[in-house]
Write a protein that holds these residues in place. Sequence first.
Motif, PDB file in Angstrom:
ATOM      1  N   ALA A 191     -13.172  -6.220  -0.841  1.00  0.00           N
ATOM      2  CA  ALA A 191     -12.113  -7.126  -0.410  1.00  0.00           C
ATOM      3  C   ALA A 191     -11.736  -6.861   1.045  1.00  0.00           C
ATOM      4  N   SER A 192     -11.699  -5.582   1.415  1.00  0.00           N
ATOM      5  CA  SER A 192     -11.368  -5.213   2.791  1.00  0.00           C
ATOM      6  C   SER A 192     -12.423  -5.712   3.765  1.00  0.00           C
ATOM      7  N   PHE A 193     -13.699  -5.532   3.416  1.00  0.00           N
ATOM      8  CA  PHE A 193     -14.788  -6.003   4.267  1.00  0.00           C
ATOM      9  C   PHE A 193     -14.754  -7.521   4.404  1.00  0.00           C
ATOM     10  N   ALA A 194     -14.436  -8.204   3.293  1.00  0.00           N
ATOM     11  CA  ALA A 194     -14.369  -9.667   3.326  1.00  0.00           C
ATOM     12  C   ALA A 194     -13.258 -10.135   4.253  1.00  0.00           C
TER      13      ALA A 194
ATOM     14  N   ALA B  25     -12.799 -11.693  11.918  1.00  0.00           N
ATOM     15  CA  ALA B  25     -13.556 -11.175  13.064  1.00  0.00           C
ATOM     16  C   ALA B  25     -13.429 -12.059  14.292  1.00  0.00           C
ATOM     17  N   ALA B  26     -13.484 -13.378  14.090  1.00  0.00           N
ATOM     18  CA  ALA B  26     -13.410 -14.301  15.230  1.00  0.00           C
ATOM     19  C   ALA B  26     -12.065 -14.203  15.930  1.00  0.00           C
ATOM     20  N   GLU B  27     -10.973 -14.147  15.155  1.00  0.00           N
ATOM     21  CA  GLU B  27      -9.644 -14.042  15.757  1.00  0.00           C
ATOM     22  C   GLU B  27      -9.457 -12.715  16.466  1.00  0.00           C
TER      23      GLU B  27
END
Length: 235
Positions: A24-27, A33-35
């Motif tokens: 869940a953390s990786f997701a 990531a973009a922000e």
Amino acid sequence: MNSLTGSEVERAERSELYAQRQLASFARADASAAEVAKAFYVTRNAKLPRAAIEFRFDEEIAGDGYWPLVGGFGAAFESYISSLRNLEAVRRSTSVVKGLTDNHLEAFETVRSSAAALDRLGWPVNWEQNVQKILETTDLGVRKGKLVSRLDDLPEYTTLSEEMLLLGSLTFYHQDRVQGEEPRPFRPKSLTSHSRQFEGITMHLCQRSDRVPDRFRYCSEWLEGKGGRTFRIAI
């Protein structure tokens, strides 16, 4: 077939729960990531004065991971800090009326060379931001890797990126024009990852014929924009 003990079952359940939380953390990290990249683009932009020292390596170095261990790093970092302290001491002890002095130039070159030494060791640092922070109360800035006066010997042409670095700013102004109509007012615009296409635009010293507000000293020619419009930028 051996059955699991109670403690082994408990450990397996804890491991499964931990794995679920990690996924869940990786997701969430991937989704944001973009922000995060947009935010980093602003905070890590060399045009923005910054007192914090950041080592900038975004990719793993072959064989060393993210944290290359090299001899001499401690001394090189200490030398860099010392050079920043010296530049600040020169700035504090020199009257702003004197403008750019030999002491400024010597101290600046020491900062740049000590930063280059760190870079060669695999630890690039945000030296331009650090210099801008020290000098932001003066009329001095960085242009093309050199220390110059923000007021004297202005080149006839420059780019938005170069002028922003010199001024220590991420704000410029944008004006639209529709064919056959009067140009719209200039509007402030911040340089972000979305507007970085403007960085390389060439600008010239403003002339009376450009009909731009007196607060601007550089503006671009009218350029082709979207939807049949033209635009220009100024700073």
